[in-house]
Design an enzyme around this catalytic site. Structure first.
Site, PDB file in Angstrom:
ATOM      1  N   PRO A   8      32.095  23.425  46.979  1.00  0.00           N
ATOM      2  CA  PRO A   8      30.664  23.175  46.716  1.00  0.00           C
ATOM      3  C   PRO A   8      29.871  24.477  46.554  1.00  0.00           C
ATOM      4  CG  PRO A   8      31.422  21.885  48.617  1.00  0.00           C
ATOM      5  CD  PRO A   8      32.546  22.814  48.240  1.00  0.00           C
TER       6      PRO A   8
ATOM      7  N   GLU B  21      36.441  21.615  56.472  1.00  0.00           N
ATOM      8  CA  GLU B  21      35.209  22.356  56.161  1.00  0.00           C
ATOM      9  C   GLU B  21      35.437  23.406  55.088  1.00  0.00           C
ATOM     10  OE1 GLU B  21      32.050  21.523  57.159  1.00  0.00           O
ATOM     11  OE2 GLU B  21      33.282  19.824  57.774  1.00  0.00           O
TER      12      GLU B  21
ATOM     13  N   ARG C 220      42.026  18.267  27.240  1.00  0.00           N
ATOM     14  CA  ARG C 220      41.484  17.739  25.977  1.00  0.00           C
ATOM     15  C   ARG C 220      41.296  18.818  24.933  1.00  0.00           C
ATOM     16  NH1 ARG C 220      38.972  13.189  26.046  1.00  0.00           N
ATOM     17  NH2 ARG C 220      37.463  13.870  24.502  1.00  0.00           N
TER      18      ARG C 220
ATOM     19  N   ASP D 199      32.362  15.440  20.236  1.00  0.00           N
ATOM     20  CA  ASP D 199      31.976  15.052  21.588  1.00  0.00           C
ATOM     21  C   ASP D 199      30.583  15.529  21.960  1.00  0.00           C
ATOM     22  OD1 ASP D 199      34.119  13.609  22.327  1.00  0.00           O
ATOM     23  OD2 ASP D 199      34.913  15.049  23.774  1.00  0.00           O
TER      24      ASP D 199
END
Ligand code: 9D3
Length: 252
Positions: free
Chosen positions: A89, A116, A154, A169
């Site tokens: 994060p 954590e 992709r 896209d």
């Protein structure tokens, strides 16, 4: 391209990646994915991979040594130099520009944390880049690694069929996709826009461009700088807003 995934649940990522476009890219030899489990590099009767944090507090922290040995084994499994990416994060937010950059690499090692997180010294010593996939809380890096793998797979030459072509896209041209319709033409939920059945290819392309511009303007204004639109695009957008768009623009 080769991607090594270092994770306490490597099968989670390799299983997900065995289906669909990513699975096919592997079958075509465009991409190889290998899982590595730090548990197998842990020592002692309990094969511990985590420990309580110094300084106290909740949760556990992943130990340096099992991770370092596991990462070392992953690095040495192939001769080429690898970029090591820690999914966290605290990382930079992933976007399509970053995906395009990663997709050009011959080797990536994706490091997934649990608990954590990982002892900061391992990150400082071994990690080249930290990436987050968005501002929401996951339980670990595995889903994020699967997202990175899907997005880079992709972009490997030959991974997509013509009908899946990446150049059309969303985000490849910076706009959201236009709405799509199939049979029946008439339905109790509404009729298909007439232009799509007209056979007028220029008219269809124009309508789709207008829908993309209009939807992007309404749903993701952060993706459009009106100053940077061509005169033609600005006119299409103005007309879209004047006409109310399709489906009818929500006002609530
Ligand atoms: C509840 C734990 N949090 C305490 C303040 C911190 C926290 C630690 C570990 C939150 C999430 C995680 C696990 N997440 C990831 O490993 C992760 C992640 C994410 O949660 N969101 C977006 N991208 C990513 S990439 C890796």
């Amino acid at each position: 391209m080769r991607v090594d995934v270092v994770s306490l649940f490597p099968e989670f990522v390799t299983q997900m990646s065995s289906h669909g476009v990513v699975g096919r890219a592997q079958e075509r030899g465009l991409l190889a994915i290998h899982g590595w489990n730090p548990r197998e590099y842990a020592t002692g009767n309990y094969r511990r991979v985590d420990e309580r944090p110094f300084g106290g507090g909740p949760g556990m922290v992943m130990l340096i040594d099992p991770l370092r040995d596991c990462l070392g084994a992953a690095r040495q499994a192939d001769a080429g130099p690898a970029k090591v990416i820690y999914l966290t994060p605290q990382g930079q937010r992933l976007n399509q520009a970053k995906v395009r950059d990663l997709a050009t690499r011959e080797r990536l090692i994706l490091l997934c944390g649990r608990y954590e997180g990982i002892d900061e010294r391992l990150i400082a010593a071994e990690v080249d880049e930290e990436l987050s996939i968005g501002d929401y809380v996951l339980s670990g890096g595995e889903l994020a690694a699967a997202v990175v793998i899907d997005a880079v797979a992709r972009l490997q030459e030959g991974a997509l069929n013509d009908s899946e072509s990446a150049t059309q896209d969303s985000f490849e041209d910076g706009l959201l996709d236009c709405p799509h319709f199939t049979r029946p033409v008439e339905h109790e939920l509404g009729d298909v826009p007439h232009v799509l059945m007209s056979g007028n290819h220029a008219g269809i392309a124009r309508w789709r461009r207008q829908q993309s511009l209009g939807r992007t303007w309404l749903r993701r204004p952060d993706l459009i700088d009106p100053e940077l639109l061509s005169v033609a695009d600005r006119q299409l957008l103005e007309d879209f807003l004047a006409e109310g768009g399709f489906p009818p623009v929500r006002t609530t």
